[in-house]
Scaffold this motif. Structure first.
Motif, PDB file in Angstrom:
ATOM      1  N   PHE A 142       0.828  -1.208   0.000  1.00  0.00           N
ATOM      2  CA  PHE A 142       0.000   0.000   0.000  1.00  0.00           C
ATOM      3  C   PHE A 142       0.862   1.258   0.000  1.00  0.00           C
ATOM      4  CE2 PHE A 142      -2.433   3.283   2.293  1.00  0.00           C
ATOM      5  CZ  PHE A 142      -3.542   3.378   1.455  1.00  0.00           C
ATOM      6  N   SER A 143       2.017   1.194   0.638  1.00  0.00           N
ATOM      7  CA  SER A 143       2.901   2.370   0.685  1.00  0.00           C
ATOM      8  C   SER A 143       3.387   2.745  -0.715  1.00  0.00           C
ATOM      9  CB  SER A 143       4.089   2.089   1.605  1.00  0.00           C
ATOM     10  OG  SER A 143       4.817   0.945   1.156  1.00  0.00           O
ATOM     11  N   ASP A 144       3.650   1.751  -1.576  1.00  0.00           N
ATOM     12  CA  ASP A 144       4.046   2.051  -2.961  1.00  0.00           C
ATOM     13  C   ASP A 144       2.901   2.728  -3.712  1.00  0.00           C
ATOM     14  OD1 ASP A 144       6.520   0.949  -2.533  1.00  0.00           O
ATOM     15  OD2 ASP A 144       5.971  -1.027  -3.293  1.00  0.00           O
ATOM     16  N   ARG A 145       1.718   2.262  -3.458  1.00  0.00           N
ATOM     17  CA  ARG A 145       0.550   2.864  -4.109  1.00  0.00           C
ATOM     18  C   ARG A 145       0.403   4.323  -3.687  1.00  0.00           C
ATOM     19  NH1 ARG A 145      -4.595   5.162  -2.345  1.00  0.00           N
ATOM     20  NH2 ARG A 145      -6.239   4.423  -3.725  1.00  0.00           N
ATOM     21  N   GLU A 146       0.588   4.627  -2.386  1.00  0.00           N
ATOM     22  CA  GLU A 146       0.486   5.990  -1.896  1.00  0.00           C
ATOM     23  C   GLU A 146       1.611   6.864  -2.460  1.00  0.00           C
ATOM     24  OE1 GLU A 146      -2.088   7.343   0.724  1.00  0.00           O
ATOM     25  OE2 GLU A 146      -2.682   6.033  -0.924  1.00  0.00           O
ATOM     26  N   ALA A 147       2.797   6.292  -2.601  1.00  0.00           N
ATOM     27  CA  ALA A 147       3.911   7.046  -3.176  1.00  0.00           C
ATOM     28  C   ALA A 147       3.609   7.425  -4.624  1.00  0.00           C
ATOM     29  CB  ALA A 147       5.197   6.228  -3.082  1.00  0.00           C
ATOM     30  N   ALA A 148       2.997   6.509  -5.373  1.00  0.00           N
ATOM     31  CA  ALA A 148       2.638   6.809  -6.758  1.00  0.00           C
ATOM     32  C   ALA A 148       1.597   7.939  -6.818  1.00  0.00           C
ATOM     33  CB  ALA A 148       2.108   5.551  -7.435  1.00  0.00           C
ATOM     34  N   ILE A 149       0.648   7.919  -5.892  1.00  0.00           N
ATOM     35  CA  ILE A 149      -0.360   8.986  -5.848  1.00  0.00           C
ATOM     36  C   ILE A 149       0.294  10.332  -5.544  1.00  0.00           C
ATOM     37  CG2 ILE A 149      -2.195   9.908  -4.377  1.00  0.00           C
ATOM     38  CD1 ILE A 149      -3.385   8.161  -6.376  1.00  0.00           C
ATOM     39  N   ARG A 150       1.230  10.344  -4.591  1.00  0.00           N
ATOM     40  CA  ARG A 150       1.878  11.607  -4.211  1.00  0.00           C
ATOM     41  C   ARG A 150       2.699  12.186  -5.349  1.00  0.00           C
ATOM     42  NH1 ARG A 150       3.048   8.779   0.568  1.00  0.00           N
ATOM     43  NH2 ARG A 150       5.211   8.497  -0.102  1.00  0.00           N
ATOM     44  N   ASN A 151       3.301  11.325  -6.166  1.00  0.00           N
ATOM     45  CA  ASN A 151       4.167  11.790  -7.252  1.00  0.00           C
ATOM     46  C   ASN A 151       3.430  11.932  -8.580  1.00  0.00           C
ATOM     47  OD1 ASN A 151       6.192  11.700  -5.391  1.00  0.00           O
ATOM     48  ND2 ASN A 151       7.171   9.854  -6.175  1.00  0.00           N
ATOM     49  N   ALA A 152       2.106  11.750  -8.570  1.00  0.00           N
ATOM     50  CA  ALA A 152       1.345  11.789  -9.825  1.00  0.00           C
ATOM     51  C   ALA A 152       1.455  13.140 -10.512  1.00  0.00           C
ATOM     52  CB  ALA A 152      -0.120  11.450  -9.562  1.00  0.00           C
ATOM     53  N   SER A 153       1.705  14.203  -9.758  1.00  0.00           N
ATOM     54  CA  SER A 153       1.805  15.532 -10.374  1.00  0.00           C
ATOM     55  C   SER A 153       2.989  15.635 -11.327  1.00  0.00           C
ATOM     56  CB  SER A 153       1.915  16.595  -9.284  1.00  0.00           C
ATOM     57  OG  SER A 153       3.053  16.368  -8.475  1.00  0.00           O
ATOM     58  N   LYS A 154       3.963  14.737 -11.210  1.00  0.00           N
ATOM     59  CA  LYS A 154       5.119  14.759 -12.098  1.00  0.00           C
ATOM     60  C   LYS A 154       4.758  14.338 -13.519  1.00  0.00           C
ATOM     61  CE  LYS A 154       8.379  13.780  -8.333  1.00  0.00           C
ATOM     62  NZ  LYS A 154       9.408  12.855  -7.795  1.00  0.00           N
ATOM     63  N   LEU A 155       3.575  13.792 -13.689  1.00  0.00           N
ATOM     64  CA  LEU A 155       3.126  13.380 -15.026  1.00  0.00           C
ATOM     65  C   LEU A 155       2.418  14.517 -15.772  1.00  0.00           C
ATOM     66  CD1 LEU A 155       1.675   9.850 -14.176  1.00  0.00           C
ATOM     67  CD2 LEU A 155       3.814  10.343 -15.367  1.00  0.00           C
ATOM     68  N   LYS A 156       2.401  15.707 -15.197  1.00  0.00           N
ATOM     69  CA  LYS A 156       1.719  16.827 -15.834  1.00  0.00           C
ATOM     70  C   LYS A 156       2.339  17.129 -17.194  1.00  0.00           C
ATOM     71  CE  LYS A 156       0.219  21.566 -14.943  1.00  0.00           C
ATOM     72  NZ  LYS A 156       0.241  22.701 -13.980  1.00  0.00           N
ATOM     73  N   GLY A 157       1.483  17.223 -18.190  1.00  0.00           N
ATOM     74  CA  GLY A 157       1.933  17.506 -19.548  1.00  0.00           C
ATOM     75  C   GLY A 157       2.234  16.280 -20.382  1.00  0.00           C
ATOM     76  N   THR A 158       2.219  15.093 -19.763  1.00  0.00           N
ATOM     77  CA  THR A 158       2.514  13.856 -20.512  1.00  0.00           C
ATOM     78  C   THR A 158       1.264  13.221 -21.107  1.00  0.00           C
ATOM     79  OG1 THR A 158       2.300  12.467 -18.539  1.00  0.00           O
ATOM     80  CG2 THR A 158       4.471  13.411 -18.992  1.00  0.00           C
ATOM     81  N   GLY A 159       0.092  13.660 -20.668  1.00  0.00           N
ATOM     82  CA  GLY A 159      -1.144  13.038 -21.125  1.00  0.00           C
ATOM     83  C   GLY A 159      -1.492  11.771 -20.382  1.00  0.00           C
ATOM     84  N   ILE A 160      -0.705  11.455 -19.362  1.00  0.00           N
ATOM     85  CA  ILE A 160      -0.946  10.260 -18.547  1.00  0.00           C
ATOM     86  C   ILE A 160      -1.486  10.717 -17.194  1.00  0.00           C
ATOM     87  CG2 ILE A 160       0.092   8.217 -17.475  1.00  0.00           C
ATOM     88  CD1 ILE A 160       2.210   8.280 -19.662  1.00  0.00           C
ATOM     89  N   TYR A 161      -2.527  10.050 -16.741  1.00  0.00           N
ATOM     90  CA  TYR A 161      -3.186  10.436 -15.495  1.00  0.00           C
ATOM     91  C   TYR A 161      -3.318   9.220 -14.579  1.00  0.00           C
ATOM     92  CZ  TYR A 161      -4.455  14.379 -18.471  1.00  0.00           C
ATOM     93  OH  TYR A 161      -4.409  15.438 -19.325  1.00  0.00           O
TER      94      TYR A 161
END
Length: 293
Positions: free
Chosen positions: A163-182
């Motif tokens: 679950f901690s990996d899943r939360e880390a991915a959520i926290r870093n999701a803003s780094k995908l801005k501009g890539t078209g991936i959400y």
């Protein structure tokens, strides 16, 4: 004409008149008897109708009582069904707590396997989100395979082992801005519909400069007060200090939480630091943060 003849004539006429009068009286008596009979029948019919009306009124009261009881039972059942649906949706969401849904990830036109999808997801996590060595339980596309040939790739459901990996991915999701991936939470259809109805409110709040985010399916909206733009800390008699303090004072990467019972938000969700205490402690915390900056 002598007196005797007149007397006989008068007696004859009297008898004739009396016979006619008796005949008329008898006819009227017969009519009266008929009317009385009809009145008796009408009275009996009216009494019977009144008895039926009384029975109908009593039956109506009984039916109304039964109807109210049934309505109460139906409302209780509906409330119970709604509660069970809520619990069922929550349980379904809980089974997906290690899942994320990724949209916009390019898909091979034909025959992409689960292994290939998992490799593509791992590359995104490592290259874009700087999360190496994340253990994935599985990753697969959702939706009909025919959609793979279109310009819009199918979404990917990713299940993390931790679950901690899943939360880390959520926290870093803003780094995908501009890539078209959400990256979004993987929720059941009912929960997604609840969130969808609240999207306009969240958009409006963010346009107004407020903090708006979801905690599960509940939209949280809070005021944002930028301390860097203020000349000083609120005075002791300020409406933002003491018992009347109900706002969130943001300063850099820290946020002071007022002691008003506002729900805590974990740092995994917002990246903010929350502290509680009286208004003096809040001012001291803000002063320390100002000195650091």
């Amino acid at each position: 004409m002598d007196l005797d003849a007149v007397k006989v004539l008068l007696e004859s006429q009297e008898r004739t008149f009396r016979s006619a009068l008796e005949l008329v009286v008898e006819q009227w008596k017969e009519r009266i008897r008929l009317v009385e009979g009809k009145m008796t029948d009408l009275t009996k019919s009216l009494e019977f109708s009144q008895a039926e009306i009384l029975d109908l009124k009593n039956n109506e009261k009984v039916l109304q009582k039964l109807n109210k009881e049934k309505q109460v039972a139906v409302e209780e059942l509906q409330s119970r069904v709604a509660e069970l649906n809520h619990r069922l949706n929550y349980q379904e969401d809980y089974t997906r707590r290690n899942n994320l849904r990724i949209s916009g990830l390019k898909e091979q036109p034909v025959g992409e396997t689960w292994e290939q999808t998992a490799v593509n997801v791992s590359k995104i996590l490592e290259d874009k989100l700087q999360l190496p060595s994340v253990n994935l339980e599985r990753a697969h596309r959702v939706g009909p395979a025919a959609a793979a040939a279109s310009s819009h790739p199918r979404a990917v459901v990713v299940r993390f082992r931790n679950f901690s990996d899943r939360e880390a991915a959520i926290r870093n999701a803003s780094k995908l801005k501009g890539t078209g991936i959400y990256i979004n939470e993987d929720l059941c259809p009912a929960s997604l519909e609840i969130k969808k109805k609240q999207f306009p409110l969240m958009k409006k709040a963010r346009e107004d400069g407020k903090i708006a985010f979801f905690r599960h399916t509940r939209l949280i909206i809070r005021e944002r007060i930028d301390q860097r733009s203020s000349s000083s800390v609120p005075a002791a008699d300020s409406p933002h200090v003491g018992a009347g303090f109900s706002g969130w004072v943001a300063h850099g990467d820290s946020t002071v939480r007022p002691p008003d019972g506002t729900e805590r938000v974990s740092s995994e969700t917002t990246g903010d630091r929350r502290v509680s205490g009286d208004s003096t402690g809040c001012q001291q915390r803000v002063l320390r943060d100002r000195k650091k900056t």
